[in-house]
Write a protein that holds these residues in place. Structure first.
Motif, PDB file in Angstrom:
ATOM      1  N   PHE A  55       0.823  -1.144  -0.190  1.00 21.93           N
ATOM      2  CA  PHE A  55      -0.009  -0.233   0.186  1.00 21.93           C
ATOM      3  C   PHE A  55       0.940   1.166   0.101  1.00 21.93           C
ATOM      4  CE2 PHE A  55      -2.711  -3.258   1.816  1.00 21.93           C
ATOM      5  CZ  PHE A  55      -3.616  -3.320   1.472  1.00 21.93           C
ATOM      6  N   PRO A  56       0.820   2.198  -1.018  1.00 23.04           N
ATOM      7  CA  PRO A  56       1.448   3.488  -1.109  1.00 23.04           C
ATOM      8  C   PRO A  56       1.420   4.230   0.066  1.00 23.04           C
ATOM      9  CG  PRO A  56      -0.175   3.313  -2.722  1.00 23.04           C
ATOM     10  CD  PRO A  56      -0.525   2.001  -2.140  1.00 23.04           C
ATOM     11  N   SER A  57       0.387   4.227   0.904  1.00 20.68           N
ATOM     12  CA  SER A  57       0.575   5.070   2.095  1.00 20.68           C
ATOM     13  C   SER A  57      -0.693   4.449   2.881  1.00 20.68           C
ATOM     14  CB  SER A  57       0.057   6.552   1.681  1.00 20.68           C
ATOM     15  OG  SER A  57      -1.278   6.482   1.282  1.00 20.68           O
ATOM     16  N   ARG A  58      -0.734   5.045   4.132  1.00 18.00           N
ATOM     17  CA  ARG A  58      -1.883   4.810   5.144  1.00 18.00           C
ATOM     18  C   ARG A  58      -2.908   5.004   4.685  1.00 18.00           C
ATOM     19  NH1 ARG A  58      -4.435   7.457   9.027  1.00 18.00           N
ATOM     20  NH2 ARG A  58      -5.160   6.244  10.980  1.00 18.00           N
ATOM     21  N   ASP A  59      -3.290   6.173   4.014  1.00 18.73           N
ATOM     22  CA  ASP A  59      -4.491   6.436   3.283  1.00 18.73           C
ATOM     23  C   ASP A  59      -5.027   5.406   2.521  1.00 18.73           C
ATOM     24  OD1 ASP A  59      -4.646   8.758   4.975  1.00 18.73           O
ATOM     25  OD2 ASP A  59      -4.953   9.987   3.398  1.00 18.73           O
ATOM     26  N   GLU A  60      -4.209   4.734   1.548  1.00 20.48           N
ATOM     27  CA  GLU A  60      -4.506   3.758   0.564  1.00 20.48           C
ATOM     28  C   GLU A  60      -4.990   2.516   1.377  1.00 20.48           C
ATOM     29  OE1 GLU A  60      -4.309   3.739  -2.696  1.00 20.48           O
ATOM     30  OE2 GLU A  60      -3.739   5.908  -2.981  1.00 20.48           O
ATOM     31  N   LEU A  61      -4.386   2.177   2.409  1.00 18.64           N
ATOM     32  CA  LEU A  61      -5.002   1.068   3.257  1.00 18.64           C
ATOM     33  C   LEU A  61      -6.395   1.060   3.891  1.00 18.64           C
ATOM     34  CD1 LEU A  61      -4.506  -1.553   4.769  1.00 18.64           C
ATOM     35  CD2 LEU A  61      -3.170  -0.389   6.585  1.00 18.64           C
ATOM     36  N   PRO A 122     -10.492  12.388  10.277  1.00 22.49           N
ATOM     37  CA  PRO A 122      -9.756  13.525   9.897  1.00 22.49           C
ATOM     38  C   PRO A 122      -8.495  13.429   9.122  1.00 22.49           C
ATOM     39  CG  PRO A 122      -9.203  12.636  12.365  1.00 22.49           C
ATOM     40  CD  PRO A 122     -10.273  11.697  11.708  1.00 22.49           C
ATOM     41  N   GLY A 123      -8.247  14.231   8.090  1.00 23.72           N
ATOM     42  CA  GLY A 123      -7.280  14.159   7.318  1.00 23.72           C
ATOM     43  C   GLY A 123      -7.477  13.367   6.167  1.00 23.72           C
ATOM     44  N   TYR A 124      -8.626  12.535   6.124  1.00 25.17           N
ATOM     45  CA  TYR A 124      -8.707  11.592   5.056  1.00 25.17           C
ATOM     46  C   TYR A 124      -9.938  11.968   4.157  1.00 25.17           C
ATOM     47  CZ  TYR A 124     -10.082   7.261   2.835  1.00 25.17           C
ATOM     48  OH  TYR A 124     -10.325   6.221   1.880  1.00 25.17           O
TER      49      TYR A 124
ATOM     50  N   MET B  26      -9.347  24.873  17.371  1.00 30.88           N
ATOM     51  CA  MET B  26      -8.746  23.560  16.599  1.00 30.88           C
ATOM     52  C   MET B  26      -9.694  22.538  16.578  1.00 30.88           C
ATOM     53  SD  MET B  26      -5.092  23.978  18.745  1.00 30.88           S
ATOM     54  CE  MET B  26      -4.698  24.009  17.122  1.00 30.88           C
ATOM     55  N   LEU B  27     -10.503  22.161  17.211  1.00 29.31           N
ATOM     56  CA  LEU B  27     -11.657  21.168  16.901  1.00 29.31           C
ATOM     57  C   LEU B  27     -12.439  21.490  15.657  1.00 29.31           C
ATOM     58  CD1 LEU B  27     -12.934  18.830  18.519  1.00 29.31           C
ATOM     59  CD2 LEU B  27     -14.602  20.287  19.305  1.00 29.31           C
ATOM     60  N   ALA B  28     -12.572  22.803  15.375  1.00 25.16           N
ATOM     61  CA  ALA B  28     -13.470  23.032  14.187  1.00 25.16           C
ATOM     62  C   ALA B  28     -12.459  22.745  13.072  1.00 25.16           C
ATOM     63  CB  ALA B  28     -13.749  24.372  14.203  1.00 25.16           C
ATOM     64  N   ALA B  29     -11.210  23.379  13.251  1.00 27.09           N
ATOM     65  CA  ALA B  29     -10.186  23.228  12.141  1.00 27.09           C
ATOM     66  C   ALA B  29      -9.565  21.689  11.740  1.00 27.09           C
ATOM     67  CB  ALA B  29      -9.057  24.025  12.482  1.00 27.09           C
ATOM     68  N   GLU B  30      -9.467  20.953  12.709  1.00 30.89           N
ATOM     69  CA  GLU B  30      -8.866  19.564  12.494  1.00 30.89           C
ATOM     70  C   GLU B  30      -9.586  18.149  13.147  1.00 30.89           C
ATOM     71  OE1 GLU B  30      -5.932  19.395  11.262  1.00 30.89           O
ATOM     72  OE2 GLU B  30      -5.221  21.612  11.310  1.00 30.89           O
ATOM     73  N   GLY B  31     -10.713  18.500  13.909  1.00 34.12           N
ATOM     74  CA  GLY B  31     -11.207  17.434  14.535  1.00 34.12           C
ATOM     75  C   GLY B  31     -10.891  16.979  15.707  1.00 34.12           C
ATOM     76  N   ALA B  32     -11.652  16.326  16.522  1.00 38.25           N
ATOM     77  CA  ALA B  32     -11.128  15.869  17.719  1.00 38.25           C
ATOM     78  C   ALA B  32      -9.987  14.919  17.931  1.00 38.25           C
ATOM     79  CB  ALA B  32     -12.247  14.956  18.427  1.00 38.25           C
ATOM     80  N   ALA B  33      -9.756  14.122  16.995  1.00 32.07           N
ATOM     81  CA  ALA B  33      -8.457  13.245  17.229  1.00 32.07           C
ATOM     82  C   ALA B  33      -7.200  14.103  17.108  1.00 32.07           C
ATOM     83  CB  ALA B  33      -8.555  12.356  16.096  1.00 32.07           C
TER      84      ALA B  33
END
Lengths: 232, 232
Positions: A55-61, A122-124, B26-33
DNA sequence: TGTACATCAGTGAACGCGCGTTCACTGATGTAC
DNA sequence: TGTACATCAGTGAACGCGCGTTCACTGATGTAC
């Protein structure tokens, strides 16, 4: 053209599956946010960098797990529907069986359920690959309603004017053949179903609903009513 | 006994509020995690260890945010209800106004909404402090139904026998005075409402529902119908 | 009003941790001739 | 069938990062006499 694969190819398929299985186990144990490539590798006795061959990255997994989860719940729904259909069940029985199957799947795979119907990781951001598998359950429900519509019909009051254009568009987009008021009711019912399951799974029913089976069974019946499925 | 506080006490109140505000941002910007004590401290120009004078751990800060979020959405619901009541609105108007207010709050505070109605934060378990604030919105809805019940009444079919005992227990526990079938319908409607909002917020309506305002308005009306509120 | 002591907010360094990802490498498997 | 080369899975070390939490400390605010 041969289906006999070389050792390399077979190994690749097996290792890929092992990685996903282990990732799913960690998901079940800790949740998506805690899922880490390093932990998966550690558990498999590999070095973390080796996973990058698969898997090229965690997101792909993560994407692979999401797709698998949609497929898993979709298959459960299709199976439940087919079982009822096999014994000549009416649309209403098929509907409640599918609702129950989705709930049962969610209770068995809470973290996979969270992954697809909970708050976004988050971030995905989900890529397009997830769109088709995501609609399998909905398609089962649409199929049931199509059969019911072709048969005795579905009795629902007409839509308010404000919603008619939207309902017609939705129908054309993914529920061709259904009356627009059924399409609108279906989408609402689908959200309702997931809302019920989420409440149960995410703790909102703690200290509120105790006999969850009875409550859900009744709610699924109400859902069937809401989309116009006759009682008999 | 004086309400004039010393500099120390006032400073403490202000800094505590500043920490929560920054954490919320920060919660609004990034989420709880992604919420981290270090990031909050950094943003406030403090050293991370200083936060421990205000919150004994990251989890305590999370709890404070959760309680605030429940209070915030609860207050929004109460305000919406009071506004409609002030102009002599009927129960049904109050109901749909509260539904709309909860949705509006969720759209304005998506990450706070996720915090309380999304998948649970991994490794965090909500303490008892969150129980009372968690029920403010539900209490508004119960209040509306009580008024309606005392007035023209609420017309719902009787419950199936399997659900009656559970519905009676729920009524006694938190909805004293309502008919049991209304209590059961209310709990289901509440899950439905949150399901609709979650679908909208978590992306499940992407490529499905486009005119969300119209869809939600109609759904809120259906919800009112489901708990037995008359149209006029 | 002035002094001595107690309280407490904030500092700065440190501990130990786990993470995703890159990179040059070794050695086994597969392929072309 | 045998050899030469290409492919590719897996290694191990390293990079740079951010995290929660502890601890001994400084210096300002508050309190008792």
């Amino acid at each position: 053209m041969s289906t006999v694969r070389g050792a390399r190819e077979r190994a690749r398929i097996e290792v890929t599956a092992a990685i996903k299985d282990e990732a799913r186990r960690m998901l079940a144990a800790e949740g998506a946010a805690k899922l880490s490539l390093r932990a998966v590798a550690r558990e498999l006795g590999m070095v973390s960098s080796a996973l990058y061959r698969y898997f090229p990255s965690r997101d792909e997994l993560l994407t692979a797990l999401i797709v698998d989860a949609y497929d898993s719940v979709g298959a459960a729904a299709e199976r439940a529907d087919a079982d009822v259909l096999a014994v000549g069940g009416a649309p209403r029985a098929r509907w409640t069986a599918v609702c129950a199957a989705v709930r049962a799947w969610a209770l068995e795979h809470p973290h996979e359920y969270s992954l697809i119907y909970g708050s976004p990781v988050p971030g995905y951001s989900a890529p397009m690959d997830t769109v088709a598998p995501a609609s399998r359950v909905a398609n089962v429900l649409i199929g049931i309603l199509r059969t019911a519509h072709a048969g005795r019909g579905l009795a629902l009051p007409p839509l308010p004017a404000a919603l008619r254009p939207e309902a017609l568009r939705m129908t054309a987009d993914f529920a061709e053949g259904l009356p627009p008021e059924v399409t609108a009711a279906l989408v609402a019912a689908w959200a309702h179903l997931v809302g019920l399951i989420s409440f149960e799974l995410f703790g909102q029913f703690n200290r509120v609903v105790e006999d969850r089976d009875a409550f859900f069974a009744h709610a699924a019946g109400q859902l069937a009513h809401a989309v116009g499925l006759p009682v008999v």
